[in-house]
Write a protein that holds these residues in place. Structure first.
Motif, PDB file in Angstrom:
ATOM      1  N   ARG A 254       8.757  13.093  -0.144  1.00  0.00           N
ATOM      2  CA  ARG A 254       8.828  11.806   0.490  1.00  0.00           C
ATOM      3  C   ARG A 254       8.408  10.290  -0.107  1.00  0.00           C
ATOM      4  O   ARG A 254       8.876   9.511  -0.344  1.00  0.00           O
ATOM      5  CB  ARG A 254       8.575  11.769   2.243  1.00  0.00           C
ATOM      6  CG  ARG A 254       9.398  12.449   2.960  1.00  0.00           C
ATOM      7  CD  ARG A 254       9.170  12.314   4.492  1.00  0.00           C
ATOM      8  NE  ARG A 254       7.861  12.901   4.809  1.00  0.00           N
ATOM      9  CZ  ARG A 254       7.840  14.282   5.413  1.00  0.00           C
ATOM     10  NH1 ARG A 254       8.731  14.926   5.250  1.00  0.00           N
ATOM     11  NH2 ARG A 254       6.674  14.628   5.587  1.00  0.00           N
ATOM     12  N   HIS A 255       6.866  10.884  -0.817  1.00  0.00           N
ATOM     13  CA  HIS A 255       6.402   9.949  -1.578  1.00  0.00           C
ATOM     14  C   HIS A 255       7.308   9.800  -2.948  1.00  0.00           C
ATOM     15  O   HIS A 255       7.598   8.829  -3.242  1.00  0.00           O
ATOM     16  CB  HIS A 255       5.047  10.382  -2.227  1.00  0.00           C
ATOM     17  CG  HIS A 255       4.093  10.064  -1.056  1.00  0.00           C
ATOM     18  ND1 HIS A 255       3.841   8.914  -0.575  1.00  0.00           N
ATOM     19  CD2 HIS A 255       3.434  11.034   0.031  1.00  0.00           C
ATOM     20  CE1 HIS A 255       2.591   8.933   0.555  1.00  0.00           C
ATOM     21  NE2 HIS A 255       2.428  10.211   0.597  1.00  0.00           N
ATOM     22  N   TRP A 256       7.752  10.833  -3.518  1.00  0.00           N
ATOM     23  CA  TRP A 256       8.511  10.756  -4.749  1.00  0.00           C
ATOM     24  C   TRP A 256       9.876   9.970  -4.461  1.00  0.00           C
ATOM     25  O   TRP A 256      10.491   9.365  -5.326  1.00  0.00           O
ATOM     26  CB  TRP A 256       8.855  12.247  -5.267  1.00  0.00           C
ATOM     27  CG  TRP A 256       7.908  12.815  -6.232  1.00  0.00           C
ATOM     28  CD1 TRP A 256       6.548  12.941  -5.688  1.00  0.00           C
ATOM     29  CD2 TRP A 256       8.037  12.883  -7.566  1.00  0.00           C
ATOM     30  NE1 TRP A 256       5.978  13.210  -7.096  1.00  0.00           N
ATOM     31  CE2 TRP A 256       6.671  13.390  -8.253  1.00  0.00           C
ATOM     32  CE3 TRP A 256       9.220  12.674  -8.334  1.00  0.00           C
ATOM     33  CZ2 TRP A 256       6.593  13.519  -9.322  1.00  0.00           C
ATOM     34  CZ3 TRP A 256       8.794  12.954  -9.700  1.00  0.00           C
ATOM     35  CH2 TRP A 256       7.811  13.582 -10.223  1.00  0.00           C
TER      36      TRP A 256
ATOM     37  N   ASN B 247      13.419   5.376  -5.596  1.00  0.00           N
ATOM     38  CA  ASN B 247      13.942   4.138  -4.821  1.00  0.00           C
ATOM     39  C   ASN B 247      13.323   2.787  -5.517  1.00  0.00           C
ATOM     40  O   ASN B 247      14.241   2.146  -6.002  1.00  0.00           O
ATOM     41  CB  ASN B 247      13.978   4.194  -3.389  1.00  0.00           C
ATOM     42  CG  ASN B 247      15.097   3.136  -2.977  1.00  0.00           C
ATOM     43  OD1 ASN B 247      16.073   3.129  -3.206  1.00  0.00           O
ATOM     44  ND2 ASN B 247      13.985   2.145  -2.294  1.00  0.00           N
ATOM     45  N   ASP B 248      11.978   2.717  -5.557  1.00  0.00           N
ATOM     46  CA  ASP B 248      11.595   1.625  -6.092  1.00  0.00           C
ATOM     47  C   ASP B 248      11.851   1.253  -7.543  1.00  0.00           C
ATOM     48  O   ASP B 248      11.812   0.155  -7.939  1.00  0.00           O
ATOM     49  CB  ASP B 248      10.005   1.537  -5.758  1.00  0.00           C
ATOM     50  CG  ASP B 248       9.674   1.285  -4.108  1.00  0.00           C
ATOM     51  OD1 ASP B 248      10.617   1.021  -3.323  1.00  0.00           O
ATOM     52  OD2 ASP B 248       8.576   1.669  -3.791  1.00  0.00           O
ATOM     53  N   LEU B 249      11.709   2.563  -8.456  1.00  0.00           N
ATOM     54  CA  LEU B 249      11.815   2.333  -9.608  1.00  0.00           C
ATOM     55  C   LEU B 249      13.281   1.747 -10.035  1.00  0.00           C
ATOM     56  O   LEU B 249      13.664   1.077 -10.954  1.00  0.00           O
ATOM     57  CB  LEU B 249      11.560   3.622 -10.422  1.00  0.00           C
ATOM     58  CG  LEU B 249      10.131   4.045 -10.601  1.00  0.00           C
ATOM     59  CD1 LEU B 249       9.995   5.638 -11.021  1.00  0.00           C
ATOM     60  CD2 LEU B 249       9.422   3.070 -11.578  1.00  0.00           C
ATOM     61  N   ARG B 250      14.321   2.434  -9.128  1.00  0.00           N
ATOM     62  CA  ARG B 250      15.786   2.355  -9.306  1.00  0.00           C
ATOM     63  C   ARG B 250      16.000   0.731  -9.165  1.00  0.00           C
ATOM     64  O   ARG B 250      16.812  -0.043  -9.803  1.00  0.00           O
ATOM     65  CB  ARG B 250      16.596   3.105  -8.779  1.00  0.00           C
ATOM     66  CG  ARG B 250      16.616   4.465  -9.388  1.00  0.00           C
ATOM     67  CD  ARG B 250      17.791   5.425  -8.793  1.00  0.00           C
ATOM     68  NE  ARG B 250      18.978   5.077  -9.439  1.00  0.00           N
ATOM     69  CZ  ARG B 250      20.164   4.452  -8.824  1.00  0.00           C
ATOM     70  NH1 ARG B 250      20.179   4.531  -7.618  1.00  0.00           N
ATOM     71  NH2 ARG B 250      21.158   4.450  -9.710  1.00  0.00           N
TER      72      ARG B 250
ATOM     73  N   ALA C 244       0.763  -1.030   0.025  1.00  0.00           N
ATOM     74  CA  ALA C 244      -0.054  -0.110  -0.039  1.00  0.00           C
ATOM     75  C   ALA C 244       0.789   1.430   0.008  1.00  0.00           C
ATOM     76  O   ALA C 244       0.388   2.316  -0.789  1.00  0.00           O
ATOM     77  CB  ALA C 244      -0.912   0.135   1.214  1.00  0.00           C
ATOM     78  N   ARG C 245       1.894   1.184   0.855  1.00  0.00           N
ATOM     79  CA  ARG C 245       2.888   2.479   0.712  1.00  0.00           C
ATOM     80  C   ARG C 245       3.587   2.469  -0.610  1.00  0.00           C
ATOM     81  O   ARG C 245       3.647   3.731  -1.032  1.00  0.00           O
ATOM     82  CB  ARG C 245       3.999   2.437   1.808  1.00  0.00           C
ATOM     83  CG  ARG C 245       4.741   3.483   2.195  1.00  0.00           C
ATOM     84  CD  ARG C 245       5.947   3.486   3.202  1.00  0.00           C
ATOM     85  NE  ARG C 245       6.868   2.228   2.799  1.00  0.00           N
ATOM     86  CZ  ARG C 245       7.796   2.210   1.885  1.00  0.00           C
ATOM     87  NH1 ARG C 245       7.827   3.329   1.083  1.00  0.00           N
ATOM     88  NH2 ARG C 245       8.433   1.157   1.764  1.00  0.00           N
ATOM     89  N   LYS C 246       4.093   1.378  -0.917  1.00  0.00           N
ATOM     90  CA  LYS C 246       4.770   1.623  -2.452  1.00  0.00           C
ATOM     91  C   LYS C 246       3.710   2.296  -3.600  1.00  0.00           C
ATOM     92  O   LYS C 246       4.002   2.884  -4.223  1.00  0.00           O
ATOM     93  CB  LYS C 246       5.189   0.443  -2.716  1.00  0.00           C
ATOM     94  CG  LYS C 246       6.621  -0.123  -1.948  1.00  0.00           C
ATOM     95  CD  LYS C 246       7.102  -1.365  -2.401  1.00  0.00           C
ATOM     96  CE  LYS C 246       8.295  -1.765  -1.398  1.00  0.00           C
ATOM     97  NZ  LYS C 246       9.473  -0.771  -1.539  1.00  0.00           N
ATOM     98  N   ARG C 247       2.375   1.607  -3.282  1.00  0.00           N
ATOM     99  CA  ARG C 247       1.429   1.937  -4.272  1.00  0.00           C
ATOM    100  C   ARG C 247       1.129   3.437  -4.187  1.00  0.00           C
ATOM    101  O   ARG C 247       0.857   4.320  -5.029  1.00  0.00           O
ATOM    102  CB  ARG C 247       0.154   1.419  -4.046  1.00  0.00           C
ATOM    103  CG  ARG C 247      -0.634   0.875  -5.256  1.00  0.00           C
ATOM    104  CD  ARG C 247      -2.095  -0.060  -5.142  1.00  0.00           C
ATOM    105  NE  ARG C 247      -2.039  -0.561  -3.895  1.00  0.00           N
ATOM    106  CZ  ARG C 247      -1.452  -1.752  -3.402  1.00  0.00           C
ATOM    107  NH1 ARG C 247      -0.812  -2.494  -4.321  1.00  0.00           N
ATOM    108  NH2 ARG C 247      -2.011  -2.400  -2.378  1.00  0.00           N
ATOM    109  N   ALA C 248       1.161   3.897  -2.793  1.00  0.00           N
ATOM    110  CA  ALA C 248       0.814   5.355  -2.495  1.00  0.00           C
ATOM    111  C   ALA C 248       1.908   6.340  -3.240  1.00  0.00           C
ATOM    112  O   ALA C 248       1.572   7.317  -3.840  1.00  0.00           O
ATOM    113  CB  ALA C 248       0.467   5.757  -1.058  1.00  0.00           C
ATOM    114  N   ASP C 249       3.153   6.005  -2.997  1.00  0.00           N
ATOM    115  CA  ASP C 249       4.321   6.685  -3.630  1.00  0.00           C
ATOM    116  C   ASP C 249       4.101   6.759  -5.085  1.00  0.00           C
ATOM    117  O   ASP C 249       4.442   7.775  -5.670  1.00  0.00           O
ATOM    118  CB  ASP C 249       5.589   5.965  -3.107  1.00  0.00           C
ATOM    119  CG  ASP C 249       5.855   5.809  -1.503  1.00  0.00           C
ATOM    120  OD1 ASP C 249       5.261   6.751  -0.849  1.00  0.00           O
ATOM    121  OD2 ASP C 249       6.722   5.104  -1.179  1.00  0.00           O
TER     122      ASP C 249
END
Length: 196
Positions: free
Chosen positions: A136-138, A143-146, A102-107
């Protein structure tokens, strides 16, 4: 990337700003949407549901089979060690992965919404302004994209990414390498901005 982005800079009132051209906006938005698709849909909260029940809802206990998802949702313990550690890792995942997803989706959604809200100028570019919370979301999404791109490119160590700089232009990995490096600049300058 088109070369207009030097990264994020601090705003006088707090937060961060970066200029993007329309190609960069399209690339970032596409990457964020692909990340959302990889993470998967979220369960929409039931307005009448018991909040405590939602808090203790169980998630998956097995690690993802997709290597990129396994990197985004790693094992809590070195599960190959013993049955006991595998059981602990499964239990930890069961009670934490839903929240992490959920956090990663929100980001990632914050990136999409932020880009969709931009008003392009005559040249097609726009300046993105982020509050500290948006930043912070960005940062989480970058980070997740990288991590995802690094997994697809089989980068396991920053030293290995050095050889990727020297890829010939006709190498099919080149666009993803360029995106990986560009996202790194955005991530690094956003961290510096938030720490300023």
């Amino acid at each position: 990337m088109a070369g207009t982005v030097s990264g994020f800079e601090p705003l006088p009132r707090g937060g961060a700003a970066a200029a993007f051209d329309e190609v960069e906006i399209a690339i970032l938005r596409s990457l964020a949407v692909q990340l959302l698709e990889l993470i998967g849909p979220g369960d929409e909260p039931d307005q009448d549901a018991d909040p405590l029940a939602a808090l203790f809802a169980e998630g998956p206990s097995a690690p993802p089979t997709d290597p990129a998802l396994a990197r985004l949702f790693p094992e809590a313990y070195a599960s190959g060690e013993s049955d006991e550690l595998r059981a602990k890792s499964a239990e930890f995942r069961r009670f934490t992965e839903n929240d992490l997803r959920a956090r990663k989706r929100a980001d990632a959604l914050a990136v999409v919404h932020g880009l969709d809200a931009l008003t392009p100028k005559g040249d097609g570019g726009a300046v993105l302004e982020l509050t500290a919370e948006d930043a912070r979301h960005w940062l989480g999404a970058l980070n997740d994209l990288r991590l995802t791109i690094a997994t697809r490119l089989e980068i396991t160590d920053e030293d290995e990414s050095g050889e990727l700089y020297r890829l010939p232009d006709d190498d099919p990995r080149k666009p993803m390498v360029m995106a990986y490096l560009w996202l790194g600049v955005l991530q690094e300058t956003l961290i510096e901005t938030l720490m300023a």
